[in-house]
Design an enzyme around this catalytic site. Structure first.
Site: not given
Length: 294
Positions: A9, A88-89, A195
């Site tokens: 993101q 992450s994503l 997170h």
């Protein structure tokens, strides 16, 4: 060895993916399938929406996933990863790229993830802050000593760590971090404490969706945010993915391990070039590039 890396993101921009849609029939087909799965026209927002509309979590996450995954598919046989990782994503994009998840299931999970995170953000005011110019150990210690929930969330590169937690605790930690010598401790314009333990409601919701999704044997190892080492068993991949929302993104450590395991070329697949910059700071000896379209 070729390492392919996928952004998270923040990499989005209006107009992203339009060139793919216009040039490649496969891209057009996948974008249309995505509109159907999501139940709204994400292509309209990606190609010609406003930055505000694109910034909504329920749009941003699928948009970045779609751009990354479709890009990896249209380059066809030139997409030859020996290993993959996602920030992450981006881990979901990486798992479609290495064959662990199919396109439809990957998109479904990303959409559920975005909605669950949005809901978790609304439960409690929370945020994140970027800390520059301090050793990781000092940042971790100050987070531990600060009252309230505040944790190290993203280990982006040496000297750049993002912390996550309750608004008040983040504010207190930022003051202490500046006193400890941080070059900057800057609150980020994000919707919540990604997170961190505050994402637990989202983690639970997403975990049950992951549990019910078929994971295949990957065609190359993925270096996951939670473990930072090469993972090839679908059971392990699932378990790590379930833990990802409340665990830190250990990007620095993942890239170091990929380089130690033989990666010499890192190719960023998706919008922007942030990850290439981070890789160069983590392992200056390797080469970085973006995807070259045929």
């Amino acid at each position: 060895m070729n390492a392919y890396i996928f952004p998270g993101q923040g990499a989005q921009f209006v107009g992203m993916g339009l060139d793919l849609y216009e040039k490649y029939p496969l891209a057009q087909e996948l974008f249309e399938i995505a509109n159907e799965i999501l139940g709204f026209s994400i292509t309209d927002i990606m190609f010609e929406g406003t930055p505000e509309a694109l910034k909504e979590t329920k749009v941003t996450q699928p948009a970045i996933f779609l751009h990354s995954v479709i890009l990896s598919k249209v380059i066809g046989e030139t997409f030859t990863p020996d290993m993959v990782a996602g920030h992450s994503l981006g881990e979901f994009s990486a798992l479609v790229a290495n064959g662990t998840l199919n396109f439809e299931d990957g998109l479904g999970l990303v959409s559920k993830r975005a909605m669950a995170m949005q809901k978790a953000c609304e439960l409690q005011p929370s945020t994140m802050a970027a800390v520059l110019g301090l050793e990781d150990g000092i940042v971790e210690r100050i987070c531990e000593e600060t009252e309230g929930i505040v944790v190290a969330a993203n280990y982006n590169c040496p000297g750049q760590l993002v912390i996550s937690g309750e608004v008040e605790a983040i504010g207190k930690a930022c003051e202490k971090l500046k006193e400890a010598g941080a070059r900057r401790a800057l609150v980020l314009p994000v919707g919540g404490a990604f997170h961190s333990p505050l994402m637990e409601p989202a983690r639970e919701e997403l975990a049950s969706a992951i549990e019910n999704t078929a994971f295949a044997k990957p065609n190359c190892p993925i270096y996951q945010n939670v473990t930072t080492t090469a993972v090839t068993h679908s059971y392990e991949i699932k378990k790590n993915l379930m833990a990802q929302l409340t665990a830190p993104v250990k990007w620095t450590q993942s890239i170091q391990n990929m380089a130690n395991d033989g990666a010499t070329m890192f190719t960023e697949v998706g919008p922007g070039n942030v990850l290439q910059g981070l890789v160069r700071k983590i392992v200056p000896s390797v080469e970085t590039t973006a995807v070259l379209l045929p």
